[in-house]
Structures are given as structure tokens and as C-alpha cells.
Design a protein around this motif. Structure first.
Motif, PDB file in Angstrom:
ATOM      1  N   GLY A 289      -0.699  -0.129  -9.718  1.00 51.33           N
ATOM      2  CA  GLY A 289      -1.435  -0.433  -8.249  1.00 51.33           C
ATOM      3  C   GLY A 289      -2.877  -0.575  -8.775  1.00 51.33           C
ATOM      4  O   GLY A 289      -3.353  -1.551  -8.200  1.00 51.33           O
ATOM      5  N   HIS A 293      -5.207  -4.136  -8.472  1.00 49.87           N
ATOM      6  CA  HIS A 293      -6.323  -4.239  -7.328  1.00 49.87           C
ATOM      7  C   HIS A 293      -7.551  -4.091  -8.102  1.00 49.87           C
ATOM      8  O   HIS A 293      -8.585  -3.699  -7.379  1.00 49.87           O
ATOM      9  CB  HIS A 293      -6.158  -3.202  -6.196  1.00 49.87           C
ATOM     10  N   ALA A 364      -5.537   4.455  -2.600  1.00 51.08           N
ATOM     11  CA  ALA A 364      -4.857   3.370  -1.908  1.00 51.08           C
ATOM     12  C   ALA A 364      -4.241   2.283  -2.991  1.00 51.08           C
ATOM     13  O   ALA A 364      -2.969   1.863  -2.747  1.00 51.08           O
ATOM     14  CB  ALA A 364      -5.757   2.689  -1.124  1.00 51.08           C
ATOM     15  N   ASP A 368      -0.055   1.845  -3.347  1.00 49.06           N
ATOM     16  CA  ASP A 368       0.390   0.385  -3.231  1.00 49.06           C
ATOM     17  C   ASP A 368       1.496   0.311  -4.529  1.00 49.06           C
ATOM     18  O   ASP A 368       2.691  -0.356  -4.396  1.00 49.06           O
ATOM     19  CB  ASP A 368      -0.528  -0.345  -3.126  1.00 49.06           C
ATOM     20  N   ASP A 371       4.403   2.412  -3.934  1.00 45.04           N
ATOM     21  CA  ASP A 371       5.442   1.925  -2.963  1.00 45.04           C
ATOM     22  C   ASP A 371       6.018   0.680  -3.206  1.00 45.04           C
ATOM     23  O   ASP A 371       7.469   0.619  -2.743  1.00 45.04           O
ATOM     24  CB  ASP A 371       4.617   2.021  -1.611  1.00 45.04           C
ATOM     25  N   ARG A 372       5.602  -0.177  -3.785  1.00 42.20           N
ATOM     26  CA  ARG A 372       6.133  -1.267  -4.293  1.00 42.20           C
ATOM     27  C   ARG A 372       6.893  -1.339  -5.743  1.00 42.20           C
ATOM     28  O   ARG A 372       7.200  -2.303  -6.055  1.00 42.20           O
ATOM     29  CB  ARG A 372       5.194  -2.697  -4.212  1.00 42.20           C
ATOM     30  N   ASP A 414      -8.631  -8.641  -0.490  1.00 36.53           N
ATOM     31  CA  ASP A 414      -7.594  -7.667  -0.936  1.00 36.53           C
ATOM     32  C   ASP A 414      -7.277  -6.987   0.393  1.00 36.53           C
ATOM     33  O   ASP A 414      -7.686  -5.858   0.865  1.00 36.53           O
ATOM     34  CB  ASP A 414      -8.343  -6.479  -1.845  1.00 36.53           C
ATOM     35  N   VAL A 416      -4.699  -4.875   1.042  1.00 38.38           N
ATOM     36  CA  VAL A 416      -4.182  -3.423   0.889  1.00 38.38           C
ATOM     37  C   VAL A 416      -5.427  -2.665   0.943  1.00 38.38           C
ATOM     38  O   VAL A 416      -5.335  -1.618   1.465  1.00 38.38           O
ATOM     39  CB  VAL A 416      -3.605  -3.362  -0.349  1.00 38.38           C
ATOM     40  N   ALA A 420      -6.148   0.001   3.969  1.00 43.28           N
ATOM     41  CA  ALA A 420      -6.531   1.493   3.854  1.00 43.28           C
ATOM     42  C   ALA A 420      -7.720   1.985   4.054  1.00 43.28           C
ATOM     43  O   ALA A 420      -7.768   3.270   4.696  1.00 43.28           O
ATOM     44  CB  ALA A 420      -5.846   1.581   2.410  1.00 43.28           C
TER      45      ALA A 420
END
Length: 456
Positions: A289, A293, A364, A368, A371-372, A414, A416, A420
Motif C-alpha cells: 500500500g 501510493h 491510509a 489500503d 484492505d485490498r 490519489d 484514497v 482518508a
């Protein structure tokens, strides 16, 4: 007669009375009610100690329109800083004063543009899963002086070695400042475990023990305030400028991270890791993650025009020690993420970053990845400084943004990170920083004058 403690421990009950007794015992007359703006600049009001109760209920009022990045106008309600007594801290270099932080509110609600509130929201996301993020922030800084001609030089005039890293004279000839810092940090409970002279002339690093993410961000803000004031007291300048000049290494702010559960077990650690780095599947998702990002994160961890003069490709003979490539590896200091076994170190950040926003963004990005269930690529335990850019590109390894503009463009796309940290906050941050970028480009530098004056 029992000895008066300078370390405040907030009790679960009767905290207000206990705080009054603590402040009285330590001779405190004024409280600095503190928060940070979007840049991470420390803002304060001095509040007489007898107004402590009001500070914990109504708070100290500030004109929000005067605060950089808070997106408020003169007609808006006041921004109120409501003190959290858990953050009460003496200022050892300033007898009679203590500082306190808390929740920034507008019209009785936590204000979405307050960076500390943003981090609180991200730590709450972790808390709902029974997790906490432990962070260790490593501040690098310059100790400088300004000569009569206005030039900036190392505070110690004998600090002129080409390679001064770890030289003992950097410690022994700056003891007035370094011991003052250590004593002040120790007095309020920050456990300093090493102090060293870094790679640039006049550059130092002082490391203290890791803590929960919010406490670490508070601690680094306190550290920067202490460094500036104690340096000033000895006639020096403590600077957290990312890059002083083209020939020196920059001031990094590496962030060590590990997720722990309610019992304090490190969820990033797994000794059965096939890569031999002691990482769990959860840790690999978190790393994925962060890497996913990386471009947007860069804007928040490297937030100034000057930051990108630190993120330069070095050489094996003289590395920059600032990672440029989006990769990770076992103890690899040339990669964006270093793995010191069982935890990770995000190395891209510099000492100009707002620690609340930077930490919130790391959470954050990591969540991500979790969670993914993003999959981290293969680790690279090699020295990128030994390789050409073409070789690195062939490996499928991308580089970080080369300018603040590039990083801001990445952050703007971005979703995400925007979701967040808040669309409004990210929008204000981007506007503030794009203004900085445009102002920089309107400035004619000495380099341009020397290069082009008679060139054409």
C-alpha cells in the motif's frame, strides 16, 4: 519531602486537580496552547495557569483565517484549541512554562483541517480493528550560524571535514547545545538513546524511543521547538531545511513503523518469513500500500520545493542517503522502504514534513494495501547507487517524483489519500504548495544570473 517530578502522568480520574498540583509544584505560571498549521508550523497562545479549566472546556480561541491552510475567512467562527491534559508537558528550557495540545474545534465540532485531528481519525480506524501504529521518527537537522556578511555556516567553525560522519569532534565541540537538548528531552520523559554527527558539516541526528503514532508526532513537534529554542540560547540556528546546499546530504525524517495489537504484539513480525526479513503477510500488504501510493505520499512527506533537491540520485562513492526509487529490501538504505527485521522504515520523508499529516497518510496507504490485499513486489537487497537509471528501469522499479509539482499532481489524483485525509484538507494543502511552487519559479536565482548573464 518527596522530590518533585517534571514528568507528567495524567491520571484517569481527577485529572484537572492533578494537573493543577503538578503545575504548581513545578512553578508553572503560563501554558502554551499549541497546534500546527498545514505546514507543520507550531502556533501558540500563552494562557495564565489559573485559566486551565477554561482551556480544557471552552479552549483557546484563534482567528482561523490567519492560520495557513485552514481555509477560513475573517467572518468564520473562531478556531478553538481545547486542551487534552494527557499532552501537558513542561518546557525545561523555559522555567515557568508548559505546553499543551488537544482537539481543534470550530462551532463545537472537531475541525477537519486540523492536522492533529486528521491523524486522530486515522488512528481511530486502526483502533476499530484492535490495532495501534507504533512509530519511531528520526530527526536530522543542521546546527548553524549566520556570519556578519549574512552567509550561513556550521555553528562549529572547525566542522569542515569532507566526510565528517560520526567524527567525535562533532559531539565534543557542540556539547552546550547537545547536552541542553538531551537534558530537556530527558526531563519530560523522552528517552534519547543516541546522538551522532551526520554526513554533512553541521548536521546532527538525535534519536529517542518510539511510541504510539500520535505521541510520536507530538514528540517530534516538541523536539523541533526545543531544538530551535536551545540553539537560540547558545547563539546558534537549528534548521530542519531538507537540503542546505548541493554538496551536502539532506535532513531526512525516517519513519519506523510497526502495527501492534491490544496486547502490544508486533503484527508485522513473522520469523517464518521466506525472505528472511521477519515480516508477516500483513506487513507485506502494508508495504504494498505504501508503495502503491508512493507518488502521492511524497507530496506530504517531502512537502517543500527544497525537498526535491534532497531526493537526488547519488553515487556509490558519495551516496545521497535519500532514497529515490520505489522499492524495499532487507536493511537497504538506497530503497524507499528499509526492513530492519520485523518492522519497516519509510525513508522518503524529510525534516520539513508535518508529522501529523505524514503519519496519517502512511496509515491510509498501508490500510489500503491491507484492505485490498495488495501484493508487494520482490524485495531488492542491492545498492541502487551502484546501478544506472536504465538498469533500474529495466527491473520495473519506478523513481519518486522529481519535483514538488510532480508530487502534488500525483496527490491530486490519489483518491484514497484524499478520502482518508479529507478532500478539503488535501485541496488546501495542494493550493498552499502550488503557490509555493509558483513563487519559487518567479524567483531569479544566483545560478541563473551567473549562467546566463553573458551566455546569449
Amino acid at each position: 519531602m518527596s522530590e518533585v517530578s517534571s514528568i507528567w502522568v495524567c491520571p484517569p480520574h481527577n485529572a484537572l486537580q492533578a494537573a493543577r498540583e503538578f503545575l504548581a509544584a513545578n512553578g508553572v505560571n503560563y501554558l502554551l496552547a499549541q497546534f500546527v498549521d498545514l505546514h507543520g508550523g507550531i502556533k501558540s497562545k500563552s494562557v495564565p495557569v489559573e485559566c486551565l479549566q477554561d482551556l480544557t472546556t471552552d479552549g483557546a480561541g484563534f482567528a482561523g483565517g490567519a492560520i495557513l491552510g485552514f481555509d477560513m475567512s475573517p467572518q468564520d467562527p473562531e478556531y478553538m484549541l481545547v486542551a487534552d491534559l494527557q499532552t501537558l508537558t513542561l518546557l525545561p528550557w523555559l522555567p515557568g512554562y508548559a505546553s499543551v495540545r488537544g482537539v481543534g474545534t470550530v462551532s463545537g465540532e472537531a475541525y477537519e483541517m486540523d492536522p492533529r485531528n486528521v491523524l486522530a481519525a486515522q488512528t481511530e480506524r486502526l483502533a476499530k480493528r484492535g490495532w495501534r501504529l507504533m512509530t519511531g521518527l528520526e530527526p536530522e537537522f543542521y546546527l548553524l550560524r549566520r556570519d556578519e556578511d549574512g552567509s550561513i555556516k556550521p555553528f562549529d567553525s572547525t566542522d569542515d571535514m569532507r566526510q565528517p560522519t560520526y567524527d567525535y569532534r562533532g559531539i565534543t565541540r557542540n556539547t552546550a547545545f547537545l547536552e541542553g537538548m538531551h537534558k530537556s528531552l530527558k526531563a519530560v520523559g523522552l528517552e534519547v538513546y543516541q546522538i551522532d554527527h551526520e554526513d554533512a558539516n553541521g548536521q546532527f541526528e538525535m534519536n529517542f524511543k518510539y511510541d504510539e503514532a500520535m505521541q510520536s508526532a507530538d514528540n517530534i513537534t516538541f523536539f523541533k521547538m526545543a531544538a530551535r529554542e536551545i540553539a537560540n540560547n547558545v547563539g546558534a540556528i537549528a534548521s530542519f531545511l531538507p537540503k542546505l546546499n548541493a554538496n551536502t546530504t539532506g535532513n531526512g525524517m525516517h519513519v519506523h513503523c510497526s502495527l501492534v495489537d491490544e496486547q502490544g504484539t508486533n503484527l508485522f513480525n513473522d520469523d517464518s518469513d521466506g525472505n528472511g526479513m521477519g515480516l508477516s503477510k500483513l506487513a507485506y500488504h502494508f508495504i504494498a500500500g505504501v508503495m502503491q501510493h508512493a507518488h502521492g505520499l511524497c507530496a506530504l512527506l517531502c512537502p517543500s520545493v527544497n525537498s526535491y533537491k534532497r531526493l537526488m540520485i547519488g553515487t556509490a562513492e558519495r551516496p545521497s542517503w535519500a532514497p529515490v526509487f520505489i522499492a524495499y529490501g532487507d536493511n537497504n538504505r538506497s530503497a524507499m522502504v528499509r526492513i530492519p527485521y520485523g518492522r519497516l522504515e519509510v525513508r522518503i520523508g524529510d525534516s520539513a514534513m508535518n508529522p501529523y499529516l505524514a503519519t496519517a497518510a502512511i496509515i491510509a496507504a498501508g490500510l489500503d494495501g491491507i484492505d485490498r490485499e495488495l501484493q508487494a513486489p520482490e524485495p531488492h537487497s542491492l545498492n541502487f547507487y551502484d546501478m544506472t537509471l536504465a538498469q533500474i528501469t529495466e527491473m520495473g522499479v519506478e523513481r519518486l517524483p522529481e519535483t514538488l509539482k510532480d508530487a502534488l499532481d500525483a496527490l491530486a489524483s490519489d483518491q484514497v489519500l484524499k478520502d482518508a485525509l479529507g478532500e478539503r484538507l488535501i485541496g488546501s494543502f495542494i493550493k498552499l504548495k502550488r503557490d509555493e511552487w509558483h513563487e519559487y519559479h518567479r524567483t531569479v536565482s544566483e545560478w541563473e544570473t551567473e549562467r546566463y548573464l553573458t551566455f546569449y
